[in-house]
Design a protein around this motif. Structure first.
Motif, short mmCIF file in Angstrom:
data_model
loop_
_atom_site.label_atom_id
_atom_site.label_comp_id
_atom_site.label_asym_id
_atom_site.label_seq_id
_atom_site.Cartn_x
_atom_site.Cartn_y
_atom_site.Cartn_z
N ARG A 92 -71.55 -0.76 16.69
CA ARG A 92 -70.91 -1.94 16.16
C ARG A 92 -69.40 -1.76 16.16
N GLN A 100 -71.83 -11.54 12.05
CA GLN A 100 -72.46 -10.59 12.97
C GLN A 100 -72.95 -11.31 14.22
N ASP A 109 -78.74 -1.64 14.80
CA ASP A 109 -77.38 -1.96 14.34
C ASP A 109 -77.02 -0.96 13.26
N LEU A 127 -80.85 -5.87 12.01
CA LEU A 127 -79.54 -6.46 12.19
C LEU A 127 -78.93 -6.77 10.82
N ILE A 179 -72.04 -6.40 18.03
CA ILE A 179 -73.10 -5.41 18.21
C ILE A 179 -73.54 -5.40 19.67
N THR A 180 -73.33 -4.27 20.33
CA THR A 180 -73.70 -4.12 21.73
C THR A 180 -75.14 -3.61 21.85
N LYS A 240 -74.57 -10.41 18.31
CA LYS A 240 -74.98 -9.51 19.39
C LYS A 240 -74.30 -9.97 20.68
#
Length: 328
Positions: free
Chosen positions: A124, A16, A269, A309, A118-119, A18
């Motif tokens: 996602r 994961q 998220d 997250l 993840i924006t 960001k």
């Protein structure tokens, strides 16, 4: 040992990260959906996010649900395929730390990974390289574990190729043989355009509990209203769990509509929200909770995942919290 749930699904290590919108635009993947990529493309993505802090954990849709069930205090076993590489060993160790049994032998090759981008808007974008997880076979499904389970839980992603499709059908067949309930999650709206007839056949046949979101329910039923969709599915499946995002969910059980309120949360998220919702339902109904109580637990658990997250609860529910949530 007996199990609340025996899960069957892909084995993926989630990575994961960001990122900003510009990075996602440069990578040129469709935002907010899961895209299957090969090992070479996945390596390019990992190179593009090099230098960004990442978190890593055992994942995959059904695996997330199984870990959620155990996190609530339930028991579970999982059938999946990993390689004997470092990623595969990490997956098995991570599942083992959660108390989840995985008895399928490892194989040669590369284990599966899912890069989750993840924006800032909490959307996602998942890029999945399945690796050897696509080699799970019917022979890998343990009849003894299924016989000792209350539910078998199968993810729709398994139906995208062989032999995982046959492995999923084998698990369902063995469940029916031993009077074990079958839960099925549609997994993703894009699957329906390719597997609608087979999914409907499962829902009309051996599936006792179907999980889907509103987009999936609309695609399956041809109806628009959430309750109409739920009723249509309930005409064939004994139980239905239809999620509505921030608007909560609708459960169908014994002909009754059970509305479950959503839980307000500041989204961070959305990864794994549906998986954790399924965990709450499956844990509840296999541990003496009513469907309404199970829905409450599921809704709060999904909201907690959205507010953090990653797909695994950073702050697990205490027994006292669960008791407070399910109280009338």
């Amino acid at each position: 040992m007996s199990y609340d749930v025996f899960g069957v699904g892909n084995a993926l290590v989630d990575v994961q990260a960001k990122i900003d919108e510009s990075t996602l635009n440069r990578l040129d993947f469709q935002k907010g959906v899961m895209t299957l990529v090969d090992d070479e493309v996945q390596q390019e993505v990992l190179t593009a996010i090099a230098g960004i802090d990442v978190s890593r954990c055992a994942g995959g849709s059904a695996a997330n649900t199984i870990m959620g069930i155990v996190g609530f205090g339930g028991t579970a076993s999982y059938a999946c395929k990993v390689a004997s590489d470092e990623i595969g060993q990490f997956f098995l160790q991570d599942m083992g730390k959660q108390g989840i049994t995985v008895e399928v032998p490892t194989t040669e090759g590369q284990s599966g990974t899912c890069v989750i981008l993840i924006t800032p808007d909490a959307e996602r974008t998942m890029l999945t390289s399945l690796g050897v997880s696509i080699t799970l076979t019917p022979e890998d499904i343990q009849e003894s574990a299924i016989r000792q389970s209350k539910f078998v839980y199968v993810e729709g992603y398994l139906f995208t190729q062989e032999p995982t499709r046959s492995a999923a059908l084998k698990a369902i067949e063995l469940a029916k043989k031993h009077d074990v309930k079958v839960a099925f999650t549609v997994s993703d709206p894009f699957l329906i355009q390719y597997h609608k007839d087979e999914f409907l056949s499962l829902i009309e046949g051996p599936v006792d509990l179907v999980f889907c979101n509103l987009d999936e329910a609309r695609a399956l039923t041809g109806k628009h209203d959430a309750v109409d969709c739920a009723h249509e599915l309930h005409n064939h499946a004994e139980n239905v769990a239809l999620t509505l995002g921030g608007d909560g969910s609708v459960l169908m059980h014994e002909g009754a509509v059970i509305p479950i309120e959503g839980v307000e949360v500041s989204p961070v998220d959305t990864t794994g929200a549906g998986d954790m919702y399924a965990a709450g339902i499956l844990y509840g109904i296999t541990n003496g909770l009513t469907w309404k109580q199970s829905g409450r637990l599921a809704s709060h658990a999904a909201a907690r995942v959205v507010g953090q997250l990653g797909a695994r609860l950073a702050q697990p529910f205490t027994e006292a919290e669960i008791q407070e949530l399910i109280g009338d």
